[in-house]
Design an enzyme around this catalytic site. Sequence first.
Site, PDB file in Angstrom:
ATOM      1  N   LYS A 199       9.804   9.047 -67.731  1.00  0.00           N
ATOM      2  CA  LYS A 199       8.685   8.646 -66.892  1.00  0.00           C
ATOM      3  C   LYS A 199       9.187   7.702 -65.801  1.00  0.00           C
ATOM      4  O   LYS A 199       9.763   6.651 -66.093  1.00  0.00           O
ATOM      5  CB  LYS A 199       7.620   7.934 -67.728  1.00  0.00           C
ATOM      6  CG  LYS A 199       6.981   8.796 -68.805  1.00  0.00           C
ATOM      7  CD  LYS A 199       5.989   9.772 -68.222  1.00  0.00           C
ATOM      8  CE  LYS A 199       5.206  10.486 -69.300  1.00  0.00           C
ATOM      9  NZ  LYS A 199       4.174  11.384 -68.755  1.00  0.00           N
TER      10      LYS A 199
ATOM     11  N   ASP B 169       9.012  12.829 -64.789  1.00  0.00           N
ATOM     12  CA  ASP B 169       7.568  12.837 -64.604  1.00  0.00           C
ATOM     13  C   ASP B 169       7.160  11.523 -63.940  1.00  0.00           C
ATOM     14  O   ASP B 169       7.242  10.457 -64.557  1.00  0.00           O
ATOM     15  CB  ASP B 169       6.860  13.000 -65.948  1.00  0.00           C
ATOM     16  CG  ASP B 169       5.350  13.134 -65.798  1.00  0.00           C
ATOM     17  OD1 ASP B 169       4.871  13.172 -64.655  1.00  0.00           O
ATOM     18  OD2 ASP B 169       4.658  13.211 -66.830  1.00  0.00           O
TER      19      ASP B 169
ATOM     20  N   GLU C 166       8.069  16.499 -62.190  1.00  0.00           N
ATOM     21  CA  GLU C 166       6.687  16.766 -62.575  1.00  0.00           C
ATOM     22  C   GLU C 166       5.739  15.779 -61.892  1.00  0.00           C
ATOM     23  O   GLU C 166       5.952  14.575 -61.936  1.00  0.00           O
ATOM     24  CB  GLU C 166       6.554  16.649 -64.091  1.00  0.00           C
ATOM     25  CG  GLU C 166       5.154  16.926 -64.615  1.00  0.00           C
ATOM     26  CD  GLU C 166       5.045  16.697 -66.108  1.00  0.00           C
ATOM     27  OE1 GLU C 166       3.917  16.609 -66.611  1.00  0.00           O
ATOM     28  OE2 GLU C 166       6.099  16.589 -66.779  1.00  0.00           O
TER      29      GLU C 166
ATOM     30  N   ASP D  80       1.013  18.715 -62.964  1.00  0.00           N
ATOM     31  CA  ASP D  80       0.348  18.360 -64.212  1.00  0.00           C
ATOM     32  C   ASP D  80      -1.084  17.940 -63.928  1.00  0.00           C
ATOM     33  O   ASP D  80      -2.026  18.710 -64.107  1.00  0.00           O
ATOM     34  CB  ASP D  80       1.112  17.239 -64.923  1.00  0.00           C
ATOM     35  CG  ASP D  80       0.415  16.758 -66.197  1.00  0.00           C
ATOM     36  OD1 ASP D  80      -0.612  17.360 -66.596  1.00  0.00           O
ATOM     37  OD2 ASP D  80       0.877  15.776 -66.808  1.00  0.00           O
TER      38      ASP D  80
ATOM     39  N   LYS E 248      -1.960  21.503 -70.711  1.00  0.00           N
ATOM     40  CA  LYS E 248      -2.330  20.620 -71.818  1.00  0.00           C
ATOM     41  C   LYS E 248      -3.641  21.093 -72.417  1.00  0.00           C
ATOM     42  O   LYS E 248      -4.589  21.421 -71.693  1.00  0.00           O
ATOM     43  CB  LYS E 248      -2.450  19.167 -71.340  1.00  0.00           C
ATOM     44  CG  LYS E 248      -1.117  18.539 -70.970  1.00  0.00           C
ATOM     45  CD  LYS E 248      -1.289  17.120 -70.467  1.00  0.00           C
ATOM     46  CE  LYS E 248       0.066  16.501 -70.145  1.00  0.00           C
ATOM     47  NZ  LYS E 248      -0.064  15.160 -69.519  1.00  0.00           N
TER      48      LYS E 248
END
EC number: 5.1.1.-
Length: 361
Positions: free
Chosen positions: A160, A189, A215, A240, A263
Site C-alpha cells: 500500500k 495499491d 492499482e 479498484d 470485490k
Amino acid sequence: MEITVIKLPVQKRFPLTISRGTTAKTTNLWIKLEQEGIEGWGEAVPFSIGGESKQDTELLQKQVREIIPILKCFKPTARSSIQAKLKEAKVSSAICSAIDVACYDWLGKRAGLPLWEILGLDINQTVPISVTVGISSPEEGKKRLENWQTVTTGNRIKVKLGNPDGLEADQKLFQTLYQNSPNSEFTIDANGGWTLDQAITMSHWLADYNVAYLEQPLSVREDEKLPTLAKHSPLPIFADESCFTSEDIPRLMALNVDGINIKLMKAGSLTEVLRMAYTAQSCGLKVMYGCYSDSSLGNTAMAHLGSLADYLDLDSHLNLKDDPFCGAVLNNGYLQPNSSPGLGVTYNAANGGTSGGDFTL
C-alpha cells in the site's frame, strides 16, 4: 425461509493503513438462511471508497432489518428473484452479497456438492494469493513482511502506497520491502492517493523492480486522467474503487485500464462476480479478486471462483484475531477450498458474536 443475523466486531492482528486512513477493527454482519433443516451462510462487510460512498455497519443493520420481511416468502433457490427485490429496495451491495452467498451455500449443501463443482470450475487452476503490507515506516513494514513470511511461503506481495507524507516515504518503504524479498512479485495499491504527476513518476521509478501493476493510482474523481497515465506509465493500471460491477468495465476499458479488482462486497453477488470476470476476460482485461475486512467466509466464497482470476488478494482473514469461520486452507501460498458441500465453511460461536434477535424471522 428463516433468516438470522449475527453481529461481531473483528479485530486485525496488525492495523492496516492505506492512503485514506487506518483500520484496526470492523463490525461485520453474518447472515444465516435456514430452509428444510439446511443452513446457508453469507457475510456483509462495511467498506468505504472515500468521499460520500460508504457502507457502514449502522447502514447495513438498518437495511437488513427492513428487507428480512420481504425475503421471508422466498426459497434460497430463488436467487434471481431475491436479487431483483433487493435492487428494487435499493439495498447496499454488501447486504446483497451476503444474501446471495448464503443462497449459494444453501444450494451446495442441498445438492451435496461444493460450490466450485456446481459452477463447473477447477480449484486446481488457481494462482497463489498475495499478502498485504500497509503504509508504514520502513522498519514497521519490514516487521510486517517478516510476519507474513511466517504465515505463508507465497511470493506475491501487495504494498500500500500513497503515503500522505509524499513519494519519498513511499519509495523508502518499498525499497526496504524489496531488499528483504527481492525474488517476490510485487503489486502496488495507492488507493487513489496519488496525483497524476505522482503516479507517472512512481510508475517509472517502480518499473525497475518486480512490479506487476499499479492499482487505483488516482482518485475515483479523476478517472478521466487514466488515459494520460496509461500513455506514460510503463506499468499496467488496474482499477479498484473505480469498478463496482460489470457495467463499469466497458467504460474503464475505454479509459485504457489493463485490469480490474473484483470485490464481493462491491459486486453485490457471486453471480455478478462471475459476470464481471467473464466480461473482463472478453474485453482483454486482467482479473484480480480483493477483499476488505472479510473473514474466512467471504474469502472462501471468492476462492471457489479463484480459477477465473489472474491475481488473488484474499488475505484479510489471515490478519484477524477472532475469525469466527473456518473454511479454505492456505497451502504453499494457495488458498484452497475443500470438497465439503456448499462453501465448506464452519461457524465457531466460541469466537464471540451477538445474535441479532431483532433480525430473526
